[in-house]
Design a protein around this motif. Structure first.
Motif, short mmCIF file in Angstrom:
data_model
loop_
_atom_site.label_atom_id
_atom_site.label_comp_id
_atom_site.label_asym_id
_atom_site.label_seq_id
_atom_site.Cartn_x
_atom_site.Cartn_y
_atom_site.Cartn_z
N PHE A 210 32.04 42.27 45.40
CA PHE A 210 32.08 41.03 44.62
C PHE A 210 33.22 40.99 43.60
CE2 PHE A 210 27.65 41.29 46.04
CZ PHE A 210 27.51 40.03 46.60
N VAL A 211 33.99 42.08 43.47
CA VAL A 211 35.12 42.08 42.53
C VAL A 211 36.42 42.43 43.24
CG1 VAL A 211 36.08 43.11 40.44
CG2 VAL A 211 33.63 42.64 40.57
N ALA B 64 41.50 40.85 45.77
CA ALA B 64 42.52 41.08 46.81
C ALA B 64 42.78 39.80 47.61
CB ALA B 64 42.06 42.21 47.74
N ALA B 65 41.74 39.02 47.87
CA ALA B 65 41.92 37.76 48.61
C ALA B 65 42.74 36.77 47.78
CB ALA B 65 40.56 37.17 48.96
N ILE B 66 42.43 36.66 46.48
CA ILE B 66 43.19 35.75 45.61
C ILE B 66 44.65 36.19 45.51
CG2 ILE B 66 43.39 34.90 43.25
CD1 ILE B 66 40.34 35.11 43.05
N ARG C 217 37.97 41.45 32.15
CA ARG C 217 38.51 42.80 32.14
C ARG C 217 37.51 43.79 31.56
NH1 ARG C 217 43.33 41.74 29.98
NH2 ARG C 217 42.64 42.15 27.85
N GLY C 218 36.79 43.36 30.53
CA GLY C 218 35.80 44.24 29.91
C GLY C 218 34.62 44.52 30.83
N VAL C 219 34.17 43.48 31.56
CA VAL C 219 33.04 43.68 32.48
C VAL C 219 33.42 44.66 33.59
CG1 VAL C 219 31.59 42.56 34.19
CG2 VAL C 219 31.95 41.46 31.98
N ILE C 220 34.62 44.45 34.15
CA ILE C 220 35.05 45.33 35.25
C ILE C 220 35.28 46.75 34.74
CG2 ILE C 220 36.86 45.75 36.94
CD1 ILE C 220 37.27 42.71 37.08
#
Length: 443
Positions: A144-145, A150-152, A184-187
């Motif tokens: 989900f990340v 990568a697609a975007i 960025r913080g969540v990831i």
């Protein structure tokens, strides 16, 4: 291509704008000789990667196969071997990069081939999540990340999306964040705390294997390393998000006030837990009994409480403070033994002078009965109504409950020893005296 979209919502206008740009770009590629040559190079690069992969992958698989070995080198070879599914997309990316330099030198353009390179990176990311990552959390994060990013990126919209998220700002009190900071913080937070949990688990396993260390010291090291790992992870996360720690001073002050009033019990239990681990008076594996009647084996010690497991399968949560402020009996302290006694009786016809030696010799045959600090000791306790009362005291390492039935085993030994020596174990007798003349009822 013209459309009148002024009456449509802004989001529709934005999507339509991207669609028109994509259509115009595709039309340009279809009519451009340079684009057709780049498409051809992409196909050639992919086919070359397929051919090389078919020949190279079996060789690498045999080379990296460690067999049944479990050495450090074998584990490293297994780790590298699991990345073989990335061979095809990465080779296609590399061959495409070589072709890109050739195309740019001829046509001074490489938009199509750059798009192909991004597509191959997307395929590599998808293979990584699908075939290589097995951890449930990392697989979820990748699905989900990583794959959507990568697609975007493959569509060339990553910079636009990043700029939009950076410009969108939200605030909490005096602290303001951009949406990019939150994402960025969540990831980063997810990865850091997963890495912290993993490293803490590995460290705890290594420390638990150090049997020469006292259990309390092992637990203290595990808790200290756990706290250090997550503290470092938190500081790194704040740095990644660009949050000035001085901005959290007000929140820290509020937490301090909360600890002083509403959370004082939690703070007390935490400090008591640290004292327990440092002093080592009670640790995991000990059988303890508290003043309140709680008794069981300590199976886990947390920052707030200790978990006791009774022999009937129940778990009791005991706050750490109770181990400090109340009387605690530890039956399993390192280096200590426990004394028990088994009572019995013999009839008044017995020569009681022979009983102690017979019983002490029988009890000493039990494999768990100790000679130190004292060997079995049979004592005369009194003269009862039905027989002469004795008791044998014996020492063992362990608790007389659960899997250990020391008193029951000793009583069996006493029974057999008395039977072998023709010593009678009495049972209650009652003598009834009748005074006066007995009268019979006439028939």
């Amino acid at each position: 291509m013209e459309f009148d979209l002024e009456s449509q919502p802004e989001i529709v206008q934005t999507i339509a704008g991207y669609a028109i740009q994509g259509y115009e770009l595709a039309l340009t590629w279809l009519l451009s000789p340079a684009a057709w040559s780049q498409f051809g190079l992409l196909i050639v690069a992919y086919l070359a990667a397929v051919l090389v992969t078919r020949r190279l992958r079996p060789t690498l698989a045999n080379l990296l196969d460690p067999g049944e070995s479990d050495s450090i080198i074998a584990q490293a070879r297994r780790f590298v071997a699991q990345f073989l599914p990335l061979l095809l997309p990465l080779l296609a990316y590399a061959f495409t990069g070589i072709g890109e330099s050739v195309v740019r030198s001829i046509f001074d353009s490489g938009a199509v081939i750059a798009f192909g390179k991004r597509v191959f990176l997307f395929l590599a990311a998808r293979a990584l999540v699908r075939d290589i990552i097995h951890d449930p959390f990392l697989k979820l994060l990748g699905r989900f990340v990583l794959v959507p990013i990568a697609a975007i990126y493959a569509l060339g919209l990553l910079d636009t999306l990043s700029a939009t998220l950076t410009e969108t700002v939200v605030g909490v009190g005096n602290i303001r964040f951009s949406l990019m900071t939150i994402v960025r913080g969540v990831i980063a937070g997810s990865l850091l705390f997963w890495l912290g949990q993993w490293s803490n688990k590995q460290t705890a396993t290594i420390i638990a294997q150090q049997k020469e260390m006292r259990p309390s010291i092992r637990q203290l090291l595990i808790k200290t390393i756990e706290f250090t790992i997550f503290a470092v992870a938190f500081l790194l996360l704040m740095n990644i998000m660009g949050i000035n720690l001085s901005a959290l001073a007000v929140i820290g002050g509020a937490i301090g006030v909360g600890l002083g009033f509403g959370l004082q019990k939690i703070a007390s239990n935490f400090i008591s837990g640290v004292i327990l681990l440092v002093e080592g008076q009670a640790t995991v594996g000990d059988y303890v009994e508290l003043d309140g009647g709680e008794a069981g084996i300590i199976v886990k010690m947390t920052a707030r409480a200790a978990i006791l497991e009774t022999y009937d399968g129940r778990w009791i949560v005991v706050p750490n403070e109770d181990f400090i402020t109340t009387r605690v009996v530890n039956y399993s302290d390192s280096g200590s033994a426990n004394r028990y006694e088994a009572p019995f009786s013999v009839s008044y016809d017995t020569d009681i002078n022979t009983v102690p030696a017979i019983i002490e010799a029988a009890v000493a045959t039990h494999p768990d009965v100790l000679d130190e600090p004292y060997p079995p000791d049979c004592e005369l306790r009194g003269f009862g109504d039905s027989g002469i009362d004795f008791a044998v005291e014996f020492w063992v390492n362990g608790v007389d409950d659960g899997p250990n039935k020391y008193t029951s085993d000793v009583l069996f030994l006493i029974w057999n020893a008395l039977k072998d020596n023709d010593i009678t174990i009495p049972y209650p007798h009652r003598t009834i005296e009748v005074s006066g003349e007995l009268r019979t009822r006439p028939e």
